[in-house]
Design an enzyme around this catalytic site. Structure first.
Site, mmCIF file in Angstrom:
data_model
loop_
_atom_site.group_PDB
_atom_site.id
_atom_site.type_symbol
_atom_site.label_atom_id
_atom_site.label_comp_id
_atom_site.label_asym_id
_atom_site.label_seq_id
_atom_site.Cartn_x
_atom_site.Cartn_y
_atom_site.Cartn_z
ATOM 1 N N LYS A 11 47.136 35.357 39.583
ATOM 2 C CA LYS A 11 48.238 36.275 39.944
ATOM 3 C C LYS A 11 47.908 37.016 41.231
ATOM 4 O O LYS A 11 46.732 37.111 41.642
ATOM 5 C CB LYS A 11 48.505 37.290 38.818
ATOM 6 N N LEU A 99 42.295 38.326 41.137
ATOM 7 C CA LEU A 99 43.295 37.277 40.902
ATOM 8 C C LEU A 99 43.569 37.044 39.414
ATOM 9 O O LEU A 99 44.356 36.160 39.050
ATOM 10 C CB LEU A 99 42.837 35.974 41.567
ATOM 11 N N GLY A 101 41.919 35.723 36.930
ATOM 12 C CA GLY A 101 41.599 34.408 36.354
ATOM 13 C C GLY A 101 41.193 34.451 34.888
ATOM 14 O O GLY A 101 41.717 33.677 34.073
ATOM 15 N N ASP A 136 45.469 42.748 32.071
ATOM 16 C CA ASP A 136 46.311 41.771 32.758
ATOM 17 C C ASP A 136 46.791 40.658 31.817
ATOM 18 O O ASP A 136 47.664 39.874 32.193
ATOM 19 C CB ASP A 136 45.549 41.103 33.919
HETATM 20 N N1 LIG Z 1 37.086 32.947 31.663
HETATM 21 C C1 LIG Z 1 36.618 33.807 32.580
HETATM 22 N N2 LIG Z 1 36.929 33.651 33.879
HETATM 23 C C2 LIG Z 1 36.481 34.524 34.819
HETATM 24 N N3 LIG Z 1 35.710 35.592 34.546
HETATM 25 C C3 LIG Z 1 35.366 35.818 33.257
HETATM 26 C C4 LIG Z 1 35.807 34.935 32.226
HETATM 27 N N4 LIG Z 1 35.326 35.419 31.068
HETATM 28 C C5 LIG Z 1 34.619 36.512 31.344
HETATM 29 N N5 LIG Z 1 34.623 36.768 32.668
HETATM 30 C C6 LIG Z 1 33.966 37.923 33.322
HETATM 31 O O1 LIG Z 1 34.994 38.807 33.786
HETATM 32 C C7 LIG Z 1 34.554 39.486 34.963
HETATM 33 C C8 LIG Z 1 35.618 39.346 36.026
HETATM 34 O O2 LIG Z 1 36.709 40.077 35.646
HETATM 35 P P1 LIG Z 1 37.350 41.155 36.609
HETATM 36 O O3 LIG Z 1 36.279 42.042 37.144
HETATM 37 O O4 LIG Z 1 38.503 41.766 35.890
HETATM 38 O O5 LIG Z 1 37.862 40.286 37.822
HETATM 39 P P2 LIG Z 1 39.220 39.583 38.129
HETATM 40 O O6 LIG Z 1 40.183 39.873 37.036
HETATM 41 O O7 LIG Z 1 39.571 40.183 39.419
HETATM 42 O O8 LIG Z 1 38.891 38.133 38.240
HETATM 43 C C9 LIG Z 1 33.256 38.854 35.371
HETATM 44 O O9 LIG Z 1 32.207 39.697 34.983
HETATM 45 C C10 LIG Z 1 33.208 37.569 34.568
HETATM 46 O O10 LIG Z 1 31.879 37.180 34.232
HETATM 47 MG MG LIG Z 2 40.570 41.354 35.579
#
Ligand SMILES: Nc1ncnc2c1ncn2[C@@H]1O[C@H](COP(=O)(O)OP(=O)(O)O)[C@@H](O)[C@H]1O
Ligand SMILES: [Mg+2]
Length: 296
Positions: A11, A99, A101, A136
């Site tokens: 997103k 983003l 993810g 999110d």
């Molecule tokens: N399936 C996943 N994909 C990406 N990050 C994940 C996942 N599961 C857990 N995480 C953890 O979530 C954190 C990233 O989330 P966040 O800080 O909210 O970043 P964003 O939402 O901007 O990607 C990282 O510490 C990552 O290790």
């Molecule tokens: Mg996040």
């Protein structure tokens, strides 16, 4: 043995304000979300014993610490089942990038597993599981490319818009954790730049990209502190190639600019340097569902 493949789109936030911290520790926000066609691919296999979650590459939390594990576990608990699932997430969406993810992965798995394995958890309950997993996640449960979100992100209103935008994304090499960025917001005084959700929303509904750019707002841009250099560098990379206005997405560090016309987007994209330190993507509004179609 059943094997299913689902997708999880990233997103962007076309507008993002944090209104304040609530007694429960969460923040009230106002944001406009857009799904984009940069997607993770998730393979769910019915096999083995218990629940296994891993990502490739393994550049984020694995196993029980992965947000998808937490989502599937909460779903099993609600449905009172224990499925033997082996879940592999092929990460294409950069991690800790603004983003969403991980949140999207969680939403896609909740929807897919509930449906394919006929767990019968009603939509309302599924939505509340999503809300408890991450701010999110509810947006990604919604069957709409654009939405306004308020509250902690769970009060959603679909934006009725059957058009697509194009964006160039630059992901600087630094990761920014959402948690850290909220901590910075709590400490710093909020920016005084005039802004309103309405202006961005009206511009979006009219597909007026110039007005959209004029109304770009993300409060996290005022909380970048020393990370500002990376963001400014990304913004300058776009500006030097004709995309004068760009905005941080979520809590960063990804920066994006917007085009109405695909050819305009492509022309700027072609000029972008491709080096190892910066990832550059050309993306489009994602109108499809978890099975991967992107109509329009
Ligand atoms: N399936 C996943 N994909 C990406 N990050 C994940 C996942 N599961 C857990 N995480 C953890 O979530 C954190 C990233 O989330 P966040 O800080 O909210 O970043 P964003 O939402 O901007 O990607 C990282 O510490 C990552 O290790
Ligand atoms: Mg996040």
């Amino acid at each position: 043995m059943r094997e299913i493949k689902v997708f999880a789109p990233a997103k962007l936030n076309l507008y993002l304000d944090v209104l304040g911290k609530r007694p429960d520790g969460f923040h009230n926000i106002e944001t406009i979300f857009e799904k984009i066609d940069l997607k993770d691919e998730i393979i769910i296999k019915e096999k083995g014993k218990g629940l296994k979650v891993k990502t490739t590459p393994s550049n984020c939390s694995q196993g029980r610490e992965n947000i998808v594990y937490k989502a599937a576990y909460a779903l099993f608990k609600e449905a009172r089942v224990k499925l033997n699932l082996d879940i592999e997430i092929k990460k294409r969406i950069p991690v800790s990038a603004g983003l969403g993810g991980g949140s999207s992965d969680a939403a896609s798995v909740l929807k897919a597993v509930n449906k394919i394995f006929k767990l019968g958890v009603p939509a309302k309950k599924l939505f509340s599981i999503a809300r408890d997993i991450g701010k999110d996640v509810p947006f990604f449960m919604l069957n709409s490319p654009f939405a306004v979100a308020k509250g902690a992100g769970e009060l959603l209103e679909k934006i009725n818009l059957n058009k697509s935008l194009f964006h160039i994304l630059i992901k600087p090499s630094i990761p920014l954790s959402t948690k850290l960025m909220y901590r910075r917001i709590d400490k710093c005084s909020f920016s005084t730049k005039p802004h309103s959700l309405k202006g961005t929303l009206n511009a979006l509904k009219k597909m007026d990209v110039k007005a959209l750019e004029k109304n770009y707002y993300n409060i996290f841009e005022s909380a970048l502190a020393r990370d500002n250099v990376h963001i400014n560098r990304a913004k300058a990379m776009l500006a030097d190639r004709g995309a004068e206005h760009s905005l941080l997405s979520g809590s960063g560090p990804t920066v994006f600019c917007t085009f109405k016309d695909k050819e305009d987007a492509k022309a700027v994209f072609r000029k972008m340097p491709k080096d190892r330190d910066t990832s550059v993507f050309l993306v489009k509004t994602y109108k499809g569902g978890i099975y991967g179609d992107n109509r329009g």
